[in-house]
Write a protein that holds these residues in place. Structure first.
Motif, PDB file in Angstrom:
ATOM      1  N   GLY A   1     -27.684  10.690  32.091  1.00 11.99           N
ATOM      2  CA  GLY A   1     -26.688  11.621  32.611  1.00 11.99           C
ATOM      3  C   GLY A   1     -27.283  12.992  32.826  1.00 11.99           C
ATOM      4  O   GLY A   1     -28.459  13.246  32.553  1.00 11.99           O
ATOM      5  N   GLN A   2     -26.465  13.898  33.301  1.00 12.09           N
ATOM      6  CA  GLN A   2     -26.917  15.266  33.536  1.00 12.09           C
ATOM      7  C   GLN A   2     -27.032  16.033  32.218  1.00 12.09           C
ATOM      8  O   GLN A   2     -26.271  15.781  31.284  1.00 12.09           O
ATOM      9  CB  GLN A   2     -25.927  15.988  34.450  1.00 12.09           C
ATOM     10  N   PRO A   3     -27.963  16.969  32.129  1.00  7.80           N
ATOM     11  CA  PRO A   3     -28.024  17.827  30.942  1.00  7.80           C
ATOM     12  C   PRO A   3     -26.700  18.574  30.781  1.00  7.80           C
ATOM     13  O   PRO A   3     -26.068  18.953  31.771  1.00  7.80           O
ATOM     14  CB  PRO A   3     -29.173  18.791  31.251  1.00  7.80           C
ATOM     15  N   PRO A   4     -26.234  18.780  29.552  1.00  8.73           N
ATOM     16  CA  PRO A   4     -24.950  19.454  29.338  1.00  8.73           C
ATOM     17  C   PRO A   4     -24.900  20.833  29.981  1.00  8.73           C
ATOM     18  O   PRO A   4     -25.824  21.629  29.842  1.00  8.73           O
ATOM     19  CB  PRO A   4     -24.852  19.549  27.816  1.00  8.73           C
ATOM     20  N   GLN A   5     -23.824  21.106  30.685  1.00  9.56           N
ATOM     21  CA  GLN A   5     -23.599  22.401  31.328  1.00  9.56           C
ATOM     22  C   GLN A   5     -22.178  22.868  31.013  1.00  9.56           C
ATOM     23  O   GLN A   5     -21.344  22.103  30.526  1.00  9.56           O
ATOM     24  CB  GLN A   5     -23.795  22.274  32.843  1.00  9.56           C
ATOM     25  N   LEU A   6     -21.908  24.131  31.324  1.00  8.32           N
ATOM     26  CA  LEU A   6     -20.577  24.673  31.071  1.00  8.32           C
ATOM     27  C   LEU A   6     -19.484  23.876  31.782  1.00  8.32           C
ATOM     28  O   LEU A   6     -18.380  23.713  31.265  1.00  8.32           O
ATOM     29  CB  LEU A   6     -20.506  26.141  31.501  1.00  8.32           C
ATOM     30  N   ALA A   7     -19.814  23.386  32.969  1.00  8.13           N
ATOM     31  CA  ALA A   7     -18.823  22.614  33.730  1.00  8.13           C
ATOM     32  C   ALA A   7     -18.377  21.365  32.988  1.00  8.13           C
ATOM     33  O   ALA A   7     -17.249  20.890  33.175  1.00  8.13           O
ATOM     34  CB  ALA A   7     -19.395  22.243  35.095  1.00  8.13           C
ATOM     35  N   HIS A   8     -19.243  20.831  32.131  1.00  5.38           N
ATOM     36  CA  HIS A   8     -18.877  19.633  31.390  1.00  5.38           C
ATOM     37  C   HIS A   8     -17.777  19.905  30.368  1.00  5.38           C
ATOM     38  O   HIS A   8     -17.022  18.998  30.021  1.00  5.38           O
ATOM     39  CB  HIS A   8     -20.109  19.055  30.690  1.00  5.38           C
ATOM     40  N   LEU A   9     -17.687  21.134  29.891  1.00  4.27           N
ATOM     41  CA  LEU A   9     -16.600  21.463  28.960  1.00  4.27           C
ATOM     42  C   LEU A   9     -15.248  21.331  29.650  1.00  4.27           C
ATOM     43  O   LEU A   9     -14.280  20.831  29.062  1.00  4.27           O
ATOM     44  CB  LEU A   9     -16.783  22.875  28.405  1.00  4.27           C
ATOM     45  N   THR A  10     -15.195  21.774  30.906  1.00  5.20           N
ATOM     46  CA  THR A  10     -13.956  21.614  31.676  1.00  5.20           C
ATOM     47  C   THR A  10     -13.659  20.143  31.925  1.00  5.20           C
ATOM     48  O   THR A  10     -12.498  19.706  31.869  1.00  5.20           O
ATOM     49  CB  THR A  10     -14.070  22.355  33.014  1.00  5.20           C
ATOM     50  N   ARG A  11     -14.710  19.361  32.180  1.00  2.00           N
ATOM     51  CA  ARG A  11     -14.512  17.926  32.396  1.00  2.00           C
ATOM     52  C   ARG A  11     -13.996  17.247  31.131  1.00  2.00           C
ATOM     53  O   ARG A  11     -13.165  16.332  31.205  1.00  2.00           O
ATOM     54  CB  ARG A  11     -15.830  17.276  32.826  1.00  2.00           C
ATOM     55  N   VAL A  12     -14.472  17.680  29.976  1.00  2.62           N
ATOM     56  CA  VAL A  12     -14.011  17.101  28.712  1.00  2.62           C
ATOM     57  C   VAL A  12     -12.521  17.365  28.523  1.00  2.62           C
ATOM     58  O   VAL A  12     -11.757  16.469  28.139  1.00  2.62           O
ATOM     59  CB  VAL A  12     -14.823  17.672  27.527  1.00  2.62           C
ATOM     60  N   VAL A  13     -12.098  18.600  28.794  1.00  4.69           N
ATOM     61  CA  VAL A  13     -10.681  18.940  28.662  1.00  4.69           C
ATOM     62  C   VAL A  13      -9.837  18.067  29.585  1.00  4.69           C
ATOM     63  O   VAL A  13      -8.805  17.510  29.185  1.00  4.69           O
ATOM     64  CB  VAL A  13     -10.453  20.432  28.959  1.00  4.69           C
ATOM     65  N   GLY A  14     -10.273  17.930  30.831  1.00  7.46           N
ATOM     66  CA  GLY A  14      -9.539  17.087  31.777  1.00  7.46           C
ATOM     67  C   GLY A  14      -9.509  15.638  31.341  1.00  7.46           C
ATOM     68  O   GLY A  14      -8.482  14.959  31.466  1.00  7.46           O
ATOM     69  N   LEU A  15     -10.638  15.155  30.822  1.00 11.78           N
ATOM     70  CA  LEU A  15     -10.722  13.766  30.369  1.00 11.78           C
ATOM     71  C   LEU A  15      -9.721  13.506  29.249  1.00 11.78           C
ATOM     72  O   LEU A  15      -8.985  12.514  29.269  1.00 11.78           O
ATOM     73  CB  LEU A  15     -12.144  13.472  29.891  1.00 11.78           C
ATOM     74  N   VAL A  16      -9.677  14.415  28.276  1.00 10.69           N
ATOM     75  CA  VAL A  16      -8.786  14.239  27.124  1.00 10.69           C
ATOM     76  C   VAL A  16      -7.326  14.250  27.547  1.00 10.69           C
ATOM     77  O   VAL A  16      -6.531  13.400  27.136  1.00 10.69           O
ATOM     78  CB  VAL A  16      -9.070  15.331  26.076  1.00 10.69           C
ATOM     79  N   TRP A  17      -6.954  15.200  28.405  1.00  5.95           N
ATOM     80  CA  TRP A  17      -5.549  15.284  28.814  1.00  5.95           C
ATOM     81  C   TRP A  17      -5.139  14.106  29.689  1.00  5.95           C
ATOM     82  O   TRP A  17      -3.985  13.652  29.641  1.00  5.95           O
ATOM     83  CB  TRP A  17      -5.280  16.605  29.528  1.00  5.95           C
ATOM     84  N   ARG A  18      -6.056  13.579  30.468  1.00  5.76           N
ATOM     85  CA  ARG A  18      -5.723  12.394  31.271  1.00  5.76           C
ATOM     86  C   ARG A  18      -5.471  11.183  30.375  1.00  5.76           C
ATOM     87  O   ARG A  18      -4.611  10.347  30.669  1.00  5.76           O
ATOM     88  CB  ARG A  18      -6.835  12.102  32.279  1.00  5.76           C
ATOM     89  N   VAL A  19      -6.211  11.091  29.281  1.00  7.20           N
ATOM     90  CA  VAL A  19      -5.979   9.990  28.339  1.00  7.20           C
ATOM     91  C   VAL A  19      -4.626  10.158  27.646  1.00  7.20           C
ATOM     92  O   VAL A  19      -3.925   9.178  27.388  1.00  7.20           O
ATOM     93  CB  VAL A  19      -7.118   9.903  27.306  1.00  7.20           C
ATOM     94  N   VAL A  20      -4.241  11.405  27.350  1.00 14.20           N
ATOM     95  CA  VAL A  20      -2.909  11.646  26.779  1.00 14.20           C
ATOM     96  C   VAL A  20      -1.828  11.150  27.731  1.00 14.20           C
ATOM     97  O   VAL A  20      -0.874  10.466  27.324  1.00 14.20           O
ATOM     98  CB  VAL A  20      -2.709  13.145  26.474  1.00 14.20           C
TER      99      VAL A  20
END
Length: 324
Positions: free
Chosen positions: A288-307
């Protein structure tokens, strides 16, 4: 009832979150400490007795109160008790303030502040971490926290709700996770030592209880993220983590949002038949891609979509029950 209880509890938790110093949290720490002090004699039998008193007994009491409320006051009183239990056992606000503070520090370019906040959250030494390692650990810690504080609780609550014992599942999961972490942390610090038998009982029980919830969370991440990549990482890299349940979640997360996780947490030995270049890459982290700030936003979106996915599935089950 389960759907309404979850929605109400999540809304209440957003309005008035419970902190680590709340009355319920303090009482849980006292109960966990006292059960170990009074029953831990160093044998496997006493270890399981202490664990049962700390985890199983509160879950049984929660189920008994639920049944009593249902018998004495009907579904409305039982719903109120379900909301109370879920309010005490699940919620994003129990950990999201750590994530938000670290993200703000990283966005401001204050890496030292981010390292300090991460150390306060994890309780370890982060002084030598680079920016990429901080981002990776924030992602990993946040995803695991979301699982333990939200999705795992919902999974156990939902599973036992089908048997009419939803509050018991939420209490069982939350207490099992807490006592394992509490006894392990205080044993390492030396301020409240417990026997190895008790630690082993808590770890074994937690691994068994979290087996299905961890895979349900990983499947949810795969469904709302990049499904094929998440399943591929799950299949090929989950076993490289020391903790198999955490490995499933983190591997699925890595594939779902295309981020390289793992690092030092991965076992260094590659699987048989892995090419040398791929073996080095596997030892450094997942594909995968090296961790970047944009991934933090993706994590938030991922979690809320699972909710949303969880609530949608519960709504379908509720509709099926009503129509049936």
């Amino acid at each position: 009832m389960a759907l309404f209880a979850i929605v109400i509890a999540l809304l209440l938790e957003q309005i008035r979150p419970l902190g680590a110093q709340s009355l319920a949290a303090r009482q849980l720490r006292v109960w966990t400490r006292q059960t170990a002090a009074n029953t831990d004699a160093g044998t496997a039998l006493h270890g399981w007795l202490a664990w049962s008193l700390a985890v199983v007994l509160p879950a049984v009491l929660a189920a008994a109160i639920h049944l009593l409320a249902l018998w004495a006051g009907g579904w409305l009183l039982a719903l109120a008790w379900n909301v109370v239990v879920l309010y005490l056992t699940l919620g994003f606000r129990q950990f999201s303030h750590h994530f938000t503070a670290i993200r703000d520090a990283l966005e401001a370019g204050d890496d030292e502040r981010a390292r300090q906040l991460l150390a306060r959250w994890q309780g370890g030494d982060t002084s030598r971490l680079g920016r990429g390692d901080v981002l990776r650990q924030v992602i990993e810690t946040s995803v695991l926290a979301a699982h333990r504080h939200v999705f795992g609780v919902l999974a156990c609550y939902g599973a036992l709700a089908m048997l009419g014992l939803g509050p018991a599942g939420a209490v069982l999961y939350r207490n099992a996770e807490f006592v394992r972490r509490y006894w392990q942390r205080h044993q390492a610090a030396g301020d409240a030592p417990v026997s190895q038998a008790l630690l082993q009982a808590a770890r074994s029980a937690w691994r068994a209880i979290d087996w299905l919830p961890a895979r349900m969370t990983a499947l949810g991440f795969a469904i709302v993220g990049s499904f094929e990549d998440a399943i591929d990482c799950w299949r090929n890299f989950a076993a490289r983590f020391a903790d198999p349940n955490e490995g499933v979640i983190l591997a699925a997360t890595a594939g779902a949002i295309d981020v390289q996780l793992g690092g030092a947490a991965l076992r260094p030995q590659p699987a048989a038949g892995v090419a040398p270049i791929e073996a080095v890459r596997a030892a450094e982290g997942l594909p995968g891609q090296p961790p970047q700030l944009a991934h933090l936003t993706r994590v938030v979106g991922l979690v809320w979509r699972v909710v949303v996915l969880w609530l949608f599935l519960l709504a379908l089950l509720t509709l099926a029950h009503v129509l049936g």
